[in-house]
Design a protein around this motif. Structure first.
Motif, PDB file in Angstrom:
ATOM      1  N   UNK A   1       0.808  -1.126   0.004  1.00 18.60           N
ATOM      2  CA  UNK A   1       0.053   0.137  -0.010  1.00 18.60           C
ATOM      3  C   UNK A   1       0.973   1.195   0.002  1.00 18.60           C
ATOM      4  N   UNK A   2       1.795   1.218   0.725  1.00 22.53           N
ATOM      5  CA  UNK A   2       2.814   2.522   0.918  1.00 22.53           C
ATOM      6  C   UNK A   2       3.729   2.681  -0.370  1.00 22.53           C
ATOM      7  N   UNK A   3       3.943   1.650  -1.260  1.00 24.37           N
ATOM      8  CA  UNK A   3       4.586   1.760  -2.546  1.00 24.37           C
ATOM      9  C   UNK A   3       3.582   2.164  -3.360  1.00 24.37           C
ATOM     10  N   UNK A   4       2.361   1.591  -3.454  1.00 21.62           N
ATOM     11  CA  UNK A   4       1.466   2.002  -4.419  1.00 21.62           C
ATOM     12  C   UNK A   4       1.251   3.530  -4.076  1.00 21.62           C
ATOM     13  N   UNK A   5       1.043   4.084  -2.876  1.00 24.85           N
ATOM     14  CA  UNK A   5       0.523   5.325  -2.700  1.00 24.85           C
ATOM     15  C   UNK A   5       1.818   6.474  -3.128  1.00 24.85           C
ATOM     16  N   UNK A   6       2.847   5.916  -2.929  1.00 25.62           N
ATOM     17  CA  UNK A   6       4.418   6.778  -3.251  1.00 25.62           C
ATOM     18  C   UNK A   6       4.578   6.910  -4.855  1.00 25.62           C
ATOM     19  N   UNK A   7       4.076   5.628  -5.336  1.00 29.97           N
ATOM     20  CA  UNK A   7       4.351   5.704  -6.898  1.00 29.97           C
ATOM     21  C   UNK A   7       3.097   6.253  -7.696  1.00 29.97           C
ATOM     22  N   UNK A   8       2.035   6.166  -6.921  1.00 26.11           N
ATOM     23  CA  UNK A   8       0.599   6.383  -7.577  1.00 26.11           C
ATOM     24  C   UNK A   8       0.304   5.500  -8.518  1.00 26.11           C
ATOM     25  N   UNK A   9       0.202   4.088  -8.139  1.00 29.07           N
ATOM     26  CA  UNK A   9       0.012   2.998  -8.985  1.00 29.07           C
ATOM     27  C   UNK A   9      -1.171   2.118  -8.186  1.00 29.07           C
TER      28      UNK A   9
END
Length: 414
Positions: free
Chosen positions: A374-382
């Motif tokens: 979730x944190x990676x998705x939020x950071x990369x907007x994916x």
């Protein structure tokens, strides 16, 4: 994820700079499987996210675990004098599921490149789930041999050998910056599937014979452990050595180079103590749950190492899930329990402690995995399981950042 975050700013900045580097020299993989996967991926819809392939493949290993556990919870079906009581169709389904897992695992990266969605999330998601599968897959085969030919204490060392082979590959990448894909993986997947298909056609009784006391289970252990010692461990050591000699790796100081082993060795020591010194012989009474507990904590350790090596940050020397494990082992193996507490630790009590700790560790690990994704998705907007225009744009922007960054290794020189 609320106030609990698993990735620091250093992790996220490291993921922004990350670029996948790998070397695959397995002739089976290079000359057979990759051409096959390149052909098959053409039939996958371009709107299907690569992580969907990864997750579906992983679910096949979970289905296998549940299915075989239903018919043979205690690994005793093969002990029957009248033959293994697991239905033949179960072995067929398990063999097919392993092949589905293996092929989807090989196609997900190609689907990512095909759709322009390659990035650190996909690799982390893939390898993170693989670390869980490393615990699940050996358990299938134990039901072929039963506890007579392969007692739980020997199962313990087989599982730890699988853990070691998987973990060393990522220790290697942590220090070299390059993923040297192991030869044994492709042969192991075909071997596991083949063994399950043989059980379908000829019955699992095929694996119960012996020659001068040397059983098929002994051969299974010998090949599994020996192949790692011959075809994997020396090559990993050599690759790390060459990365230091040629100055192409991360060039960490010695203790930092060895740091990934600290948590791994701690887990091994704690699990050895419980397996050998349980007051109620828990390893023989609840081996399946014990393997799931050990595998879950191992997967958490491996995932944190993968995060560290991909983000080029310092890995953990100790895993937080080992605190409750160590406390539990201390209670269950305490030699003076009866004298101190004026009562003994019953078998049922230790069993329920094991079940409770397994549930807690599993939920904690799932929370960690969900949080990191979730944190990676939020950071990369994916999105993890969906390809959007934002996903493609974010990956293109990420590639621009990587191209502008100074490379940290030369793959050809390692």
């Amino acid at each position: 994820m609320g106030c609990m975050r698993y990735l620091s700013e250093a992790h996220l900045r490291g993921f922004e700079r990350y670029k996948y580097s790998s070397i695959d020299t397995s002739f089976l993989s290079v000359y057979v499987m990759h051409p096959f996967w390149n052909y098959c991926v053409k039939f996958v819809p371009k709107w299907l996210a690569p992580n969907v392939l990864t997750f579906v493949g992983f679910l096949m290993t979970v289905v296998n675990f549940i299915l075989i556990a239903y018919y043979d919870w205690g690994f005793e079906a093969a002990n029957s004098e009248t033959g293994n009581t697991v239905p033949a169709w179960v072995w067929t389904v398990a063999a097919i599921n392993i092949l589905i897992y293996y092929n989807l695992d090989g196609m997900d990266g190609k689907q990512a490149r095909r759709t322009g969605t390659s990035g650190p999330l996909g690799e982390l998601f893939d390898h993170g789930l693989d670390s869980y599968s490393a615990a699940l897959i050996p358990i299938y085969l134990f039901s072929l041999f039963g506890t007579h030919d392969l007692p739980p204490i020997r199962m313990f060392f087989v599982i730890w050998n699988v853990f070691l082979n998987f973990y060393l590959t990522h220790v290697e990448k942590y220090n070299t910056g390059v993923m040297f894909l192991p030869w044994g993986y492709d042969f192991t997947m075909w071997g596991v599937s083949g063994m399950l298909f043989v059980a379908t056609v000829f019955g699992p009784e095929m694996y119960r014979f012996s020659i001068y006391g040397f059983t098929v289970a002994n051969m299974f252990e010998f090949v599994l452990i020996g192949s790692g010692m011959v075809s994997s461990h020396p090559i990993i050591a050599r690759n790390i050595y060459l990365s230091y000699k040629n100055k192409t790796g991360k060039m960490r100081p010695m203790w930092e180079m060895l740091r990934p082993f600290f948590a791994f060795v701690w887990l091994f020591v704690i699990t050895v103590v419980w397996s050998f010194f349980s007051r109620n012989d828990v390893i023989n009474k609840e081996p399946r749950i014990l393997w799931i507990l050990y595998g879950t904590i191992f997967s958490n350790i491996a995932c944190r190492l993968i995060v560290a090596q991909m983000s080029d940050t310092r890995c953990d020397a100790f895993n937080v899930l080992m605190w409750p494990l160590a406390a539990t082992v201390g209670v269950c193996c305490f030699p003076y329990y009866q004298q101190v507490f004026d009562t003994d630790l019953t078998s049922d009590t230790e069993r329920w402690i094991l079940y409770g700790l397994t549930i807690f560790s599993t939920l904690a690990h799932w929370h960690y995995g969900y949080g990191v994704v979730s944190e990676m998705c939020d950071h990369f907007h994916i999105r993890c399981f969906k390809i959007t225009k934002q996903t493609v744009a974010a990956e293109e922007e990420l590639q621009d950042v990587v191209e502008d960054a100074k490379p940290t290794e030369n793959v050809e020189e390692v």
